[in-house]
Design a protein around this motif. Structure first.
Motif, PDB file in Angstrom:
ATOM      1  N   GLY A 382      57.692  40.802  37.465  1.00  0.00           N
ATOM      2  CA  GLY A 382      58.895  41.206  38.185  1.00  0.00           C
ATOM      3  C   GLY A 382      59.757  42.222  37.444  1.00  0.00           C
ATOM      4  O   GLY A 382      60.887  42.484  37.846  1.00  0.00           O
ATOM      5  N   LYS A 383      59.233  42.775  36.366  1.00  0.00           N
ATOM      6  CA  LYS A 383      60.037  43.754  35.615  1.00  0.00           C
ATOM      7  C   LYS A 383      60.179  45.040  36.415  1.00  0.00           C
ATOM      8  O   LYS A 383      61.156  45.762  36.271  1.00  0.00           O
ATOM      9  N   GLU A 384      59.171  45.354  37.214  1.00  0.00           N
ATOM     10  CA  GLU A 384      59.293  46.450  38.163  1.00  0.00           C
ATOM     11  C   GLU A 384      59.111  45.891  39.569  1.00  0.00           C
ATOM     12  O   GLU A 384      58.363  44.941  39.764  1.00  0.00           O
ATOM     13  N   LYS A 385      59.835  46.491  40.518  1.00  0.00           N
ATOM     14  CA  LYS A 385      59.822  45.934  41.876  1.00  0.00           C
ATOM     15  C   LYS A 385      58.903  46.706  42.821  1.00  0.00           C
ATOM     16  O   LYS A 385      58.570  46.227  43.891  1.00  0.00           O
ATOM     17  N   VAL A 386      58.587  47.916  42.431  1.00  0.00           N
ATOM     18  CA  VAL A 386      57.716  48.729  43.281  1.00  0.00           C
ATOM     19  C   VAL A 386      56.537  49.191  42.452  1.00  0.00           C
ATOM     20  O   VAL A 386      56.723  49.694  41.339  1.00  0.00           O
ATOM     21  N   LEU A 387      55.354  49.023  42.995  1.00  0.00           N
ATOM     22  CA  LEU A 387      54.171  49.532  42.303  1.00  0.00           C
ATOM     23  C   LEU A 387      53.551  50.616  43.169  1.00  0.00           C
ATOM     24  O   LEU A 387      53.146  50.358  44.302  1.00  0.00           O
ATOM     25  N   VAL A 388      53.558  51.833  42.645  1.00  0.00           N
ATOM     26  CA  VAL A 388      52.957  52.947  43.370  1.00  0.00           C
ATOM     27  C   VAL A 388      51.581  53.179  42.777  1.00  0.00           C
ATOM     28  O   VAL A 388      51.417  53.222  41.556  1.00  0.00           O
ATOM     29  N   THR A 389      50.592  53.312  43.635  1.00  0.00           N
ATOM     30  CA  THR A 389      49.234  53.455  43.114  1.00  0.00           C
ATOM     31  C   THR A 389      48.369  54.324  44.020  1.00  0.00           C
ATOM     32  O   THR A 389      48.690  54.509  45.189  1.00  0.00           O
ATOM     33  N   THR A 390      47.313  54.840  43.442  1.00  0.00           N
ATOM     34  CA  THR A 390      46.358  55.576  44.282  1.00  0.00           C
ATOM     35  C   THR A 390      45.337  54.590  44.836  1.00  0.00           C
ATOM     36  O   THR A 390      45.130  53.517  44.279  1.00  0.00           O
ATOM     37  N   ASN A 391      44.689  55.016  45.903  1.00  0.00           N
ATOM     38  CA  ASN A 391      43.681  54.159  46.527  1.00  0.00           C
ATOM     39  C   ASN A 391      42.611  53.746  45.533  1.00  0.00           C
ATOM     40  O   ASN A 391      42.255  52.586  45.430  1.00  0.00           O
ATOM     41  N   VAL A 392      42.096  54.737  44.819  1.00  0.00           N
ATOM     42  CA  VAL A 392      40.977  54.480  43.922  1.00  0.00           C
ATOM     43  C   VAL A 392      41.361  53.510  42.822  1.00  0.00           C
ATOM     44  O   VAL A 392      40.644  52.571  42.501  1.00  0.00           O
ATOM     45  N   CYS A 393      42.540  53.711  42.286  1.00  0.00           N
ATOM     46  CA  CYS A 393      42.974  52.923  41.151  1.00  0.00           C
ATOM     47  C   CYS A 393      43.115  51.451  41.492  1.00  0.00           C
ATOM     48  O   CYS A 393      42.843  50.588  40.676  1.00  0.00           O
ATOM     49  N   ALA A 394      43.557  51.190  42.710  1.00  0.00           N
ATOM     50  CA  ALA A 394      43.817  49.791  43.069  1.00  0.00           C
ATOM     51  C   ALA A 394      42.668  49.191  43.868  1.00  0.00           C
ATOM     52  O   ALA A 394      42.802  48.118  44.419  1.00  0.00           O
ATOM     53  N   ARG A 395      41.554  49.888  43.904  1.00  0.00           N
ATOM     54  CA  ARG A 395      40.432  49.363  44.686  1.00  0.00           C
ATOM     55  C   ARG A 395      40.038  47.991  44.157  1.00  0.00           C
ATOM     56  O   ARG A 395      39.886  47.778  42.966  1.00  0.00           O
ATOM     57  N   GLY A 396      39.900  47.049  45.071  1.00  0.00           N
ATOM     58  CA  GLY A 396      39.440  45.725  44.659  1.00  0.00           C
ATOM     59  C   GLY A 396      40.513  44.841  44.049  1.00  0.00           C
ATOM     60  O   GLY A 396      40.241  43.723  43.662  1.00  0.00           O
ATOM     61  N   ILE A 397      41.728  45.344  43.969  1.00  0.00           N
ATOM     62  CA  ILE A 397      42.769  44.481  43.382  1.00  0.00           C
ATOM     63  C   ILE A 397      43.400  43.616  44.479  1.00  0.00           C
ATOM     64  O   ILE A 397      43.767  44.109  45.528  1.00  0.00           O
ATOM     65  N   ASP A 398      43.500  42.346  44.195  1.00  0.00           N
ATOM     66  CA  ASP A 398      44.096  41.433  45.164  1.00  0.00           C
ATOM     67  C   ASP A 398      45.604  41.513  45.083  1.00  0.00           C
ATOM     68  O   ASP A 398      46.165  41.303  44.017  1.00  0.00           O
ATOM     69  N   VAL A 399      46.225  41.822  46.208  1.00  0.00           N
ATOM     70  CA  VAL A 399      47.687  41.959  46.150  1.00  0.00           C
ATOM     71  C   VAL A 399      48.374  40.845  46.932  1.00  0.00           C
ATOM     72  O   VAL A 399      49.454  41.006  47.452  1.00  0.00           O
ATOM     73  N   GLU A 400      47.716  39.702  46.945  1.00  0.00           N
ATOM     74  CA  GLU A 400      48.215  38.614  47.765  1.00  0.00           C
ATOM     75  C   GLU A 400      49.649  38.181  47.428  1.00  0.00           C
ATOM     76  O   GLU A 400      50.376  37.679  48.265  1.00  0.00           O
ATOM     77  N   GLN A 401      50.051  38.388  46.194  1.00  0.00           N
ATOM     78  CA  GLN A 401      51.412  37.978  45.791  1.00  0.00           C
ATOM     79  C   GLN A 401      52.486  38.846  46.443  1.00  0.00           C
ATOM     80  O   GLN A 401      53.626  38.460  46.534  1.00  0.00           O
TER      81      GLN A 401
END
Ligand SMILES: Nc1ncnc2c1ncn2[C@@H]1O[C@H](COP(=O)(O)OP(=O)(O)OP(=O)(O)O)[C@@H](O)[C@H]1O
Length: 479
Positions: A382-401
């Motif tokens: 929670g130290k940062e509230k917004v996570l900006v990412t590219t499609n490729v970089c976040a591929r396969g990452i679960d963002v369920e939280q």
């Protein structure tokens, strides 16, 4: 990171990443820290070998880091017993396992109340006498690591000052993560010691290890068993091969793992874990684990049922940014993840948001895996509230939280068609445990409108139009 200058903000973020560069390895253990750094600077030959493997290993690591809880699943485990006539035990509580009191205390101190789905069946098998071999497959986050860590800790004899359990992981970062779980679970069992067999952890020739558990990467573990003889493989009682699907992406790792396995006694318990189970993984697993019991847990299907989906029409990236500001101005968003198509857009957007006073983290392709890990950890905490990412970089990452997902650019594949799978994975939630979520798609051209329509058709779920100039309307979506 509400800093005035974006450049400064990036510097701060990178500095934070550097300082956690060794992935919070037990800070007390300077030797290990040096080893991890050594592994980085030495230019691990294995690392260059296969980019795909690196990608898979990085994904696996980032998923471990972003997740703070067990992934719940309603699916039943499928069990294939080596001896189908023997009764199949499954447990509903940790007490039933008759663990050493120190270990039960460790389990409860970690906040585990009861075994996870896969643990219910896997733990009695792994703890049975005589020990049984096991191949287990279930998606990331279902409790595999905790299960084999408990098995290793249960099987060691603390009186014996030599390695008895050997665990191999595909990368040193993953090995360190597992090491952390061993340290946590074994907190009340200090007689049991752990050592990391990772590149750069240089021991003096002639050393005979006293630690009961060795965890490391295949190349170094093999060296320690064969060339340097720090470990006597014939005394190993439990062999764990973790993340088999990531492991096999590197041919070298496969061979090394098989060579390690061949040095172990016939009586050694062999355990293999994998998140996925293609034929290649299966063929490898059969070579590592003779006469196995097999446990499989199907991946929980993701659905869009609990998600409110909207789209916003804009004409340019500046307008998309303005729409985003309007949304932020109208509703409270605890944490959001924003996906962009290119690094350039992601960098620009992160800069703009930061200038607006948002605490922004940027996940970008050029970052080292440990820098990405540090960014993910800060976001998770929670130290940062917004996570900006590219499609490729976040591929396969679960963002369920994360409850709010914004597609600043819609996901498309390399042919320019809608990438439905990525859309679902980003936005969807699993089963009835799934929390409600909010998804906002930015549409800035006829092309992207067409993509949106096709996504809508594909899932047969309506995506509502949102007018971001109307504050009242935006407020309603939060209810
Ligand atoms: N029985 C349990 N009760 C509650 N939480 C648990 C239990 N077992 C594991 N966990 C927690 O759930 C999360 C996932 O567990 P674990 O890392 O063991 O899963 P995994 O299947 O090995 O996934 P990965 O391969 O990604 O690590 C961890 O945060 C872990 O502490």
């Amino acid at each position: 990171m509400a800093s005035d200058s974006w450049a400064q903000a990036v510097d701060e973020q990178e500095a934070a990443a550097e300082s956690i560069g060794s992935l919070q390895i037990n800070e007390k253990d300077d030797k290990l820290k040096a080893a991890a750094n050594g592994a980085k600077t030495e230019g691990d030959g294995e690392k260059k070998e296969d980019e795909d493997k690196e990608d898979k290993a990085a994904q696996s690591l980032l998923n471990k880091l972003i997740r703070s809880n067990l992934v719940n699943t309603t699916n039943q485990v499928e069990v294939l017993q080596r001896d189908p006539s023997s009764p199949l035990y499954s447990v509903k509580s940790f007490e039933e396992l008759r663990l050493k009191p120190q270990l039960l205390q460790g389990v409860y101190a970690m906040g585990f109340n009861r075994p996870s789905k896969i643990q219910e069946t896997a733990l009695p098998m792994m703890l049975a006498e005589p020990p049984q071999n096991l191949i287990a497959q279930s998606q990331s986050g279902t409790g595999k690591t905790a299960a084999f860590v408990l098995a290793m800790l249960s099987h060691v004899d603390p009186e014996n000052k030599w390695p008895q359990c050997l665990c191999v992981s595909p990368t040193y970062e993953l090995a360190l993560q597992t090491g952390k779980v061993i340290e946590q679970m074994g907190k009340f069992y200090p007689e049991v010691q752990l050592v990391y067999a990772i590149r750069g952890n240089k021991l003096e020739r002639g050393t005979r290890l006293q630690e009961q558990i060795v965890i490391g990467t295949p190349g170094t573990v093999l060296d320690w068993c064969q060339k340097l003889k720090f470990i006597e493989p014939k005394r190993i009682k439990v062999f764990v091969l973790d993340e088999a699907d990531v492991m096999i992406a590197t041919q070298g790792h496969q061979d090394q793992s098989i060579r390690i396995q061949r040095m172990l006694p016939k009586t050694c318990q062999m355990l293999l874990f994998s998140a996925t189970f293609e034929d290649t993984v299966w063929n490898f697993a059969k070579r590592i684990v003779p006469d196995p019991n097999i446990i499989k847990l199907k991946r929980e299907e993701e659905t869009l049922d609990t998600i409110k989906q909207y789209y916003v029409i804009c004409n340019s990236k500046e307008e998309k940014f303005q729409a985003l500001c309007n949304i932020y101005g109208a509703i409270t968003i605890a944490q959001a993840m924003i996906f962009c198509h290119t690094r350039k857009t992601a960098g620009w957007l992160a800069g703009e948001l930061s200038r607006e006073g948002h605490q922004v983290a940027l996940l970008s392709g050029e970052m080292q895996v440990e820098q990405r890990a540090a960014v993910i950890e800060r976001f998770r905490d929670g130290k940062e509230k917004v996570l900006v990412t590219t499609n490729v970089c976040a591929r396969g990452i679960d963002v369920e939280q994360v409850s709010v997902v914004i597609n600043f650019d819609l996901p498309v594949d390399k042919d320019g068609n809608p990438d439905n799978e990525t859309y679902l994975h980003r936005i969807g939630r699993t089963g009835r445990f799934g929390k409600r979520g909010l998804a906002i798609n930015m549409v800035d051209s006829r092309f992207s409108m067409n993509i949106l329509n096709r996504i809508q058709e594909h899932f047969n779920k309506k995506i509502e139009k949102l007018d971001t100039d109307d504050l009242d309307e935006i407020e309603k979506i939060a209810n």
